[in-house]
Write a protein that holds these residues in place. Structure first.
Motif, PDB file in Angstrom:
ATOM      1  N   ARG A 441     -18.998  35.757  49.970  1.00  9.56           N
ATOM      2  CA  ARG A 441     -18.745  34.312  49.915  1.00  9.56           C
ATOM      3  C   ARG A 441     -17.599  33.985  48.968  1.00  9.56           C
ATOM      4  NH1 ARG A 441     -18.216  30.226  52.865  1.00  9.56           N
ATOM      5  NH2 ARG A 441     -18.655  28.223  51.882  1.00  9.56           N
ATOM      6  N   THR A 442     -17.518  34.696  47.850  1.00 11.32           N
ATOM      7  CA  THR A 442     -16.427  34.470  46.906  1.00 11.32           C
ATOM      8  C   THR A 442     -15.087  34.797  47.541  1.00 11.32           C
ATOM      9  OG1 THR A 442     -17.872  34.975  45.021  1.00 11.32           O
ATOM     10  CG2 THR A 442     -15.499  35.121  44.653  1.00 11.32           C
ATOM     11  N   VAL A 443     -15.035  35.930  48.244  1.00 13.62           N
ATOM     12  CA  VAL A 443     -13.793  36.319  48.911  1.00 13.62           C
ATOM     13  C   VAL A 443     -13.409  35.288  49.969  1.00 13.62           C
ATOM     14  CG1 VAL A 443     -12.761  38.064  50.409  1.00 13.62           C
ATOM     15  CG2 VAL A 443     -14.128  38.772  48.450  1.00 13.62           C
ATOM     16  N   GLU A 446     -12.071  32.160  48.171  1.00 12.58           N
ATOM     17  CA  GLU A 446     -10.762  32.391  47.558  1.00 12.58           C
ATOM     18  C   GLU A 446      -9.629  32.200  48.563  1.00 12.58           C
ATOM     19  OE1 GLU A 446     -11.669  35.637  44.010  1.00 12.58           O
ATOM     20  OE2 GLU A 446     -11.084  36.315  46.019  1.00 12.58           O
ATOM     21  N   GLY A 447      -9.934  32.409  49.821  1.00 15.72           N
ATOM     22  CA  GLY A 447      -8.909  32.226  50.833  1.00 15.72           C
ATOM     23  C   GLY A 447      -8.755  30.803  51.305  1.00 15.72           C
ATOM     24  N   SER A 448      -9.590  29.888  50.811  1.00 17.33           N
ATOM     25  CA  SER A 448      -9.519  28.490  51.235  1.00 17.33           C
ATOM     26  C   SER A 448      -8.627  27.697  50.291  1.00 17.33           C
ATOM     27  CB  SER A 448     -10.924  27.886  51.272  1.00 17.33           C
ATOM     28  OG  SER A 448     -11.463  27.819  49.964  1.00 17.33           O
ATOM     29  N   ASP A 449      -8.481  26.416  50.583  1.00 20.66           N
ATOM     30  CA  ASP A 449      -7.651  25.557  49.741  1.00 20.66           C
ATOM     31  C   ASP A 449      -8.311  25.275  48.396  1.00 20.66           C
ATOM     32  OD1 ASP A 449      -5.782  25.431  51.756  1.00 20.66           O
ATOM     33  OD2 ASP A 449      -6.647  23.613  52.646  1.00 20.66           O
ATOM     34  N   ASP A 450      -9.656  25.249  48.371  1.00 16.73           N
ATOM     35  CA  ASP A 450     -10.386  24.936  47.145  1.00 16.73           C
ATOM     36  C   ASP A 450     -10.827  26.225  46.475  1.00 16.73           C
ATOM     37  OD1 ASP A 450     -11.701  23.708  45.110  1.00 16.73           O
ATOM     38  OD2 ASP A 450     -13.438  23.081  46.304  1.00 16.73           O
ATOM     39  N   ASN A 451      -9.891  26.882  45.789  1.00 15.75           N
ATOM     40  CA  ASN A 451     -10.185  28.166  45.158  1.00 15.75           C
ATOM     41  C   ASN A 451     -11.199  28.038  44.037  1.00 15.75           C
ATOM     42  OD1 ASN A 451      -9.710  30.992  44.919  1.00 15.75           O
ATOM     43  ND2 ASN A 451      -8.434  30.606  43.124  1.00 15.75           N
ATOM     44  N   SER A 452     -11.292  26.852  43.404  1.00 16.19           N
ATOM     45  CA  SER A 452     -12.210  26.677  42.277  1.00 16.19           C
ATOM     46  C   SER A 452     -13.670  26.790  42.693  1.00 16.19           C
ATOM     47  CB  SER A 452     -11.962  25.313  41.620  1.00 16.19           C
ATOM     48  OG  SER A 452     -12.222  24.263  42.556  1.00 16.19           O
ATOM     49  N   ALA A 453     -13.962  26.613  43.982  1.00 23.54           N
ATOM     50  CA  ALA A 453     -15.345  26.704  44.450  1.00 23.54           C
ATOM     51  C   ALA A 453     -15.892  28.118  44.357  1.00 23.54           C
ATOM     52  CB  ALA A 453     -15.432  26.207  45.897  1.00 23.54           C
ATOM     53  N   ALA A 454     -15.020  29.093  44.189  1.00 20.82           N
ATOM     54  CA  ALA A 454     -15.482  30.479  44.072  1.00 20.82           C
ATOM     55  C   ALA A 454     -16.110  30.753  42.716  1.00 20.82           C
ATOM     56  CB  ALA A 454     -14.317  31.437  44.309  1.00 20.82           C
ATOM     57  N   LEU A 455     -15.747  29.949  41.684  1.00 21.03           N
ATOM     58  CA  LEU A 455     -16.208  30.224  40.328  1.00 21.03           C
ATOM     59  C   LEU A 455     -17.725  30.220  40.196  1.00 21.03           C
ATOM     60  CD1 LEU A 455     -15.544  30.756  37.371  1.00 21.03           C
ATOM     61  CD2 LEU A 455     -15.321  28.286  37.037  1.00 21.03           C
ATOM     62  N   GLY A 642       7.686  47.575  40.660  1.00 24.27           N
ATOM     63  CA  GLY A 642       6.810  47.450  41.823  1.00 24.27           C
ATOM     64  C   GLY A 642       5.595  46.599  41.567  1.00 24.27           C
ATOM     65  N   THR A 643       5.662  45.719  40.571  1.00 23.35           N
ATOM     66  CA  THR A 643       4.500  44.897  40.268  1.00 23.35           C
ATOM     67  C   THR A 643       4.381  43.767  41.253  1.00 23.35           C
ATOM     68  OG1 THR A 643       5.794  43.554  38.764  1.00 23.35           O
ATOM     69  CG2 THR A 643       4.661  45.444  37.817  1.00 23.35           C
ATOM     70  N   ALA A 644       3.169  43.314  41.416  1.00 23.49           N
ATOM     71  CA  ALA A 644       2.909  42.203  42.340  1.00 23.49           C
ATOM     72  C   ALA A 644       1.864  41.294  41.728  1.00 23.49           C
ATOM     73  CB  ALA A 644       2.416  42.726  43.686  1.00 23.49           C
ATOM     74  N   LYS A 645       2.194  40.027  41.699  1.00 22.37           N
ATOM     75  CA  LYS A 645       1.218  39.083  41.170  1.00 22.37           C
ATOM     76  C   LYS A 645       0.012  38.997  42.086  1.00 22.37           C
ATOM     77  CE  LYS A 645       4.034  36.041  38.351  1.00 22.37           C
ATOM     78  NZ  LYS A 645       4.296  34.650  37.981  1.00 22.37           N
ATOM     79  N   ARG A 646      -1.156  38.976  41.471  1.00 17.95           N
ATOM     80  CA  ARG A 646      -2.380  38.834  42.238  1.00 17.95           C
ATOM     81  C   ARG A 646      -2.999  37.483  41.895  1.00 17.95           C
ATOM     82  NH1 ARG A 646      -6.443  43.518  41.822  1.00 17.95           N
ATOM     83  NH2 ARG A 646      -7.022  42.171  40.128  1.00 17.95           N
ATOM     84  N   ALA A 647      -3.603  36.890  42.890  1.00 19.01           N
ATOM     85  CA  ALA A 647      -4.273  35.610  42.658  1.00 19.01           C
ATOM     86  C   ALA A 647      -5.441  35.828  41.713  1.00 19.01           C
ATOM     87  CB  ALA A 647      -4.769  35.034  43.975  1.00 19.01           C
ATOM     88  N   GLN A 648      -5.441  35.152  40.585  1.00 17.02           N
ATOM     89  CA  GLN A 648      -6.512  35.275  39.606  1.00 17.02           C
ATOM     90  C   GLN A 648      -7.100  33.896  39.351  1.00 17.02           C
ATOM     91  OE1 GLN A 648      -7.669  37.966  38.406  1.00 17.02           O
ATOM     92  NE2 GLN A 648      -6.110  39.549  38.707  1.00 17.02           N
ATOM     93  N   PRO A 649      -8.432  33.820  39.169  1.00 23.72           N
ATOM     94  CA  PRO A 649      -9.057  32.531  38.879  1.00 23.72           C
ATOM     95  C   PRO A 649      -8.614  31.999  37.527  1.00 23.72           C
ATOM     96  CG  PRO A 649     -10.617  34.326  38.588  1.00 23.72           C
ATOM     97  CD  PRO A 649      -9.393  34.929  39.198  1.00 23.72           C
ATOM     98  N   GLN A 650      -8.432  30.720  37.471  1.00 23.27           N
ATOM     99  CA  GLN A 650      -7.992  30.115  36.218  1.00 23.27           C
ATOM    100  C   GLN A 650      -9.205  29.682  35.396  1.00 23.27           C
ATOM    101  OE1 GLN A 650      -4.803  30.110  35.356  1.00 23.27           O
ATOM    102  NE2 GLN A 650      -4.500  31.270  37.239  1.00 23.27           N
TER     103      GLN A 650
END
Length: 650
Positions: A441-443, A446-455, A642-650
């Protein structure tokens, strides 16, 4: 019947995770009275019950509890494995005459050819150099009569391989050491066989180098990527060899492959690996050096220009979706064990065995283990994830959602599937299933517009984890996926668990895929950054730098050295500032890219995402950076690393 040590292990896991006996028994299918008889050693579960039992506990019937069963039921296999491992080691044999006498007696008692093979290998180790090729050919001739090669056959082949011709080695590698060596468990058993992949490669390359023909070396090096490409993605040691063999294939396809060119490919890797040997030598260091030595000893090389014909691999003699009886019959035939010898050695009547094979009756776990022991087949080679319905269902949903989300986004049907998985977890009553649903469910969120709902979903899973008395293999993996949502208090508690676990022999943490293990500590650093406290960051970096390479670290020993070096860099950033620390980061990135030559090394992506957040945290002393911009790594540097930013929860 003696008490089964595996049952006590499973019971301890149940207690540590606060699961009631009633809930467990309802899912497994036996009564609480039967459960307690099993714990007292008065009964044994049926095979299906055993599978559902370990399924409920998010375990597998091999890695976590296989050793618990070996002492009770795998007497023949234990003797065989111990002897073959001793023969495979470079050290001289201890009491070779006594060992030979013991194995000869066991061979006469059991009538099984495996012990005759071990006696022949002892003779091989003790024979004069001129006599060894003939003994090695006899051993491999006997091995090639078997349709199924498992761990024992691989070890016997590796002992004999240095004395075999190129034609024999290449034929065996193409037919027997390509996937078929991993039995019914397929991907699980392949994971446990990763320790042999490098030894098989060295044997193959050594035989090719002795022919002085470039095309043979290309064939040997190509075999590694074709056979272990997917499996090596799980381990960093394997990635080193994957990159090395790719570079060697390119080199030997050139008009000339000189000693200087070979050294230019191998030496930079050996140099980095040698520099990373902190408190214990890395297994991969020795094996890269042995591969280089084999290639240098084989020159000068030339091309013969002939096309290579590779024989087709032997088909896997197991269908994973058939019943246990048919699965076992296929393995028994592949190992060349007769029904008469099987029933005599196992003490199981032919009638019981016949009903087991045709599916009309199931066996108890102790009976199946005796049958497997007589065929020298381990639990990881017999069982597969398809025998674990809960695990399989959750894995299928998780993998499909990741693919769908990356391609086109989740639909209403996918949301319904997630809700059905939630209901399944609730009905089963397994906290492991429930937490994996939370991960799914968290994953999804995280792919939706409301990323804060994963917290809140992730924090509910973390709260469940922290309520357990001890963690098992999958608890650590789950934290590796969700640890970025933890607060500092949770992070400190997890650090205590990790350090305590690492200090114990055969610790659970060494069974966790090292990519997950790296993510655990990277997430702990992420939590420390959020506190905006240098002391919190140093607490984590000190813990990482205090790690010792585990004796049972498996095929991922490199990750411990990489973690320590990255932690030292982070500590330097927060104490001396990023400008002074930057050379250490660039040097680490260069070393990783030297070893792992894929375009975007996963390890650099993991560390690079953490590094970006460190650069944005303003944790370093301002005085140390007077007149310097906060971001000291240029875009050119970032592309190089070769670094890549990853989406991280704020």
């Amino acid at each position: 019947m003696a008490q089964l040590s595996y049952s006590a292990y499973l019971e301890a896991t149940r207690v540590d995770h606060h699961i009631s006996v009633k809930t467990l028994c309802r899912y497994v299918g036996f009564s609480p009275a039967t459960y307690h008889r099993i714990l007292r050693g008065e009964s044994s579960p049926k095979v299906r019950e055993f599978c559902r039992w370990v399924d409920f506990m998010m375990m597998t019937p091999g890695s976590e509890i296989g050793e618990k069963l070996n002492a009770d039921y795998f007497r023949l296999t234990t003797v065989e494995d111990r002897t073959s491992m001793q023969l495979l080691a470079a050290a001289p044999l201890r009491d070779a005459a006594g060992l030979r006498e013991t194995l000869t007696a066991v061979a006469a008692q059991t009538g099984q050819s495996d012990y005759d093979l071990l006696v022949a290998l002892i003779d091989l180790r003790q024979a004069a150099p001129a006599a060894r090729p003939a003994i090695a050919r006899r051993v491999v001739t006997a091995l090639r009569q078997r349709q199924h090669w498992a761990y024992f056959e691989l070890r016997c082949f590796l002992v004999a391989a240095p004395y075999l011709s190129w034609s024999i080695v290449s034929h065996c590698m193409a037919q027997y050491a390509t996937g078929t060596a991993f039995g019914a468990a397929g991907e699980a058993a392949q994971r446990h066989s990763l320790g042999y992949q490098e030894l098989l490669l060295i044997a193959y390359v050594r035989a090719a180098a002795n022919t002085h023909i470039c095309e043979n070396v290309v064939q040997a090096c190509s075999w590694y990527g074709q056979t272990f490409s997917d499996a090596s993605q799980m381990v960093y040691d394997g990635r080193v060899f994957e990159g090395l063999t790719q570079d060697l294939v390119t080199l030997f396809a050139q008009p000339q492959a000189t000693r200087t060119a070979i050294a230019a490919v191998c030496e930079p890797r050996v140099t980095v690996l040698t520099a990373w040997q902190d408190d214990a030598p890395h297994r991969v260091t020795d094996r890269v050096a042995r591969l280089q030595e084999a290639l240098l000893a084989g020159g000068p090389y030339h091309h013969d220009g002939r096309l290579r014909h590779r024989p087709a691999a032997k088909p896997v003699p197991v269908q994973r979706d058939v019943n246990f009886g048919l699965r076992f019959t296929a393995l028994r035939r592949g190992k060349g064990v007769s029904v008469k010898d099987l029933c005599r050695l196992s003490g199981i009547s032919r009638g019981v065995y016949r009903r087991f094979c045709d599916g009309s009756n199931t066996l108890r776990l102790d009976q199946l283990c005796r049958l497997l022991d007589c065929c020298h087949i381990g639990l990881p080679e017999f069982f597969s994830f398809k025998d674990l319905p809960g695990n399989q269902r959750i894995r299928d949903v998780m993998q499909s959602h990741l693919v769908i989300r990356l391609r086109e986004g989740l639909t209403a049907a996918d949301e319904d599937e997630t809700e059905q998985l939630h209901q399944f977890a609730l009905d089963a009553g397994s906290p492991f299933f429930l937490n994996l649903w939370r991960l799914v469910r968290t994953v999804d969120v995280e792919g939706s517009d409301d990323n804060s709902a994963a917290l809140p979903i992730a924090q509910a899973a973390l709260a469940q984890l922290m309520s357990y008395d001890t963690w098992n293999y999958h608890d650590y993996i789950l934290f590796g996926d969700l640890g970025g949502y933890a607060d500092m208090q949770t992070a400190r508690l997890v650090m205590q668990r990790l350090l305590k676990s690492i200090a114990t022999p055969n610790c659970v943490i060494t069974q966790v895929p090292m990519q997950t293990n790296v993510t655990l500590w990277v997430n702990l650093l992420l939590v420390a950054y959020r506190t905006h406290e240098v002391a919190a960051v140093l607490t984590v970096t000190d813990a990482i730098q205090g790690l010792a390479t585990p004796q049972q670290g498996g095929p991922n020993t490199l990750a411990w050295s990489i973690l320590r070096r990255y932690a030292a860099y982070v500590a330097a950033v927060v104490t001396a500032g990023p400008t002074k620390a930057a050379p250490a980061w660039l040097r680490l990135c260069q070393q990783i890219k030297t070893l792992m030559t894929e375009p975007q090394p996963v390890l650099l992506a993991i560390l690079g995402g953490n590094h970006d957040l460190l650069m944005a945290s303003d944790l370093w002393p301002v005085a140390c950076e007077a007149g310097n911009p906060p971001q000291v790594v240029t875009e050119e540097d970032r592309e190089f690393m070769g670094t890549a930013k990853r989406a991280q929860p704020q």
